[in-house]
Motif scaffolding. Structure first.
Motif, mmCIF file in Angstrom:
data_model
loop_
_atom_site.group_PDB
_atom_site.id
_atom_site.type_symbol
_atom_site.label_atom_id
_atom_site.label_comp_id
_atom_site.label_asym_id
_atom_site.label_seq_id
_atom_site.Cartn_x
_atom_site.Cartn_y
_atom_site.Cartn_z
ATOM 1 N N GLU A 191 0.826 -1.204 0.000
ATOM 2 C CA GLU A 191 0.000 0.000 0.000
ATOM 3 C C GLU A 191 0.865 1.261 0.000
ATOM 4 O OE1 GLU A 191 -3.847 1.848 2.371
ATOM 5 O OE2 GLU A 191 -2.460 0.512 3.443
ATOM 6 N N ASP A 199 -4.928 -1.485 -3.817
ATOM 7 C CA ASP A 199 -6.381 -1.376 -3.914
ATOM 8 C C ASP A 199 -6.957 -2.429 -4.856
ATOM 9 O OD1 ASP A 199 -6.166 0.725 -2.191
ATOM 10 O OD2 ASP A 199 -6.437 2.285 -3.711
ATOM 11 N N GLN A 203 -9.551 -5.304 -3.720
ATOM 12 C CA GLN A 203 -10.867 -5.386 -4.352
ATOM 13 C C GLN A 203 -11.141 -6.783 -4.880
ATOM 14 O OE1 GLN A 203 -11.406 -2.744 -7.693
ATOM 15 N NE2 GLN A 203 -13.597 -2.544 -7.293
#
Length: 369
Positions: A191, A199, A203
């Motif tokens: 991150e 992300d 997801q």
């Protein structure tokens, strides 16, 4: 008329001569660090981390024990005999060792390999017998065989025992809770390095299991060239026990990987990531006080910003065609998850590549055969 060769173009010969010069200078510095009393362990750590690592197995036989604070008098100790048949781990260890053929040098005579495999079994069972709090895990043999091939049975036994009670301690619990905890550091690191990749992976619910075999074998299970394995072990032995998870989060090229992993450790130390990873501290970390490496010994990567922009651009291009179906129902989500697994596998392959030798091996990212 003689053509100009141009300015600033170095020939392969000059490059080779420059490396030979650096290699000789580094060998001299390692010898000097070993010759003083007490031994300059801080200098040896810097040599193990810097370009090329410890250069030869002969040097590693002298330096690895120093990095782990193992006295050299263990050379004089005859390893005790191990009772196999009544050992609860013997059958699993035997199976794992029998299918470890590719971890031995190509072309090694069968007789020599079989002797080494017997020694490998004995080292593992000996360490477990001396330390009943430790539990064998599948993949442990991938680490032990590296020490056996470099050090021989006697010294390998001593170093593996020290390693097992420190760097590998979390992997040797009766459950995988601590191993999962260490894997949980991976996403916070990603991150910070590349939020877009983080992300996308979140997801698609990829998780971190793809990095399990890298972590618990110190990448020994997925690197096919032994030279690359021992170079990486130089680095890990000189660093904090969590360094392998930082290494899993970086990409090409190989020597730059080591520099980048060190940079990430300095920029985002485990203490900063602990709350995001989990609430408890790694057991290996708590037992690492006698092996601490000051972060000031690691130099920042001067090209970090440029590499980050390049990687972000490449990943955005790769992800664009896959992410369109993320919001769709179950079947589409499974498709995207496979796409993300492909992306993370590609990142892992990049993280294991070596400059100018990327086509020499094919990483196997399954768990264990």
């Amino acid at each position: 008329m003689k053509k100009s060769r141009g300015v600033g173009v170095s020939s392969p010969v000059n490059g080779r001569q420059d490396w030979d010069h650096r290699r000789k200078r580094k060998t001299t510095e390692i010898t000097q660090a070993l010759s003083v009393s007490p031994v300059d362990v801080a200098a040896l750590r810097r040599m193990a981390i810097s370009e090329g690592g410890l250069l030869t197995d002969e040097i590693r036989r002298q330096v690895w024990p120093r990095l782990l604070n193992v006295p050299l008098h263990v050379f004089d100790q005859e390893p005790e005999t191990v009772e196999r048949e009544n050992n609860k781990d013997y059958n699993q260890v035997l199976l794992d060792v029998q299918r470890s053929l590719r971890r031995f040098p190509p072309g090694m005579p069968d007789e020599q390999r079989e002797v080494l495999q017997e020694e490998l079994i004995d080292i593992i069972l000996r360490v477990l017998k001396r330390n009943p709090q430790l539990h064998y895990y599948q993949g442990y043999h991938d680490i032990v065989v590296t020490f056996l091939l470099v050090l021989g049975e006697r010294l390998a036994t001593a170093l593996v025992e020290k390693l097992s009670t420190h760097h590998l301690r979390d992997f040797m619990d009766p459950t995988m809770d601590n191993t999962k905890h260490i894997l949980n550091y991976l996403m916070p690191i990603i991150e910070r390095v590349n939020p877009e990749v983080h992300d996308f992976m979140q997801q698609a619910e990829v998780g971190t299991v793809f990095a399990l075999s890298w972590l618990i074998t110190w990448f020994g299970h997925v690197l096919s060239d032994f030279r690359h394995v021992v170079r990486l072990y130089d680095f890990f032995l000189a660093c904090h026990p969590l360094m392998p998870i930082y290494f899993a989060a970086v990409d090409l090229p190989y020597e730059t990987l080591i520099s980048r992993a060190g940079d990430l450790f300095v920029q985002f130390p485990p203490s900063e990531l602990a709350k995001e990873a989990a609430s408890h501290e790694s057991m290996a970390t708590t037992t690492f006080k006698d092996f601490e490496l000051a972060s000031t010994q690691q130099r920042p990567d001067s090209v970090l910003s440029r590499r980050r922009r390049q990687k972000q651009h490449a990943l955005e291009s790769s992800a664009a065609s896959s992410v369109v179906t993320v919001a769709q129902p179950s079947a589409a989500r499974r498709f995207v998850r496979l796409a993300v697994m492909g992306l993370t596998v590609a990142l892992g392959a990049a993280a294991l590549a070596v400059v100018n030798t990327a086509l020499e091996w094919a990483p196997k990212l399954d768990l264990f055969p």
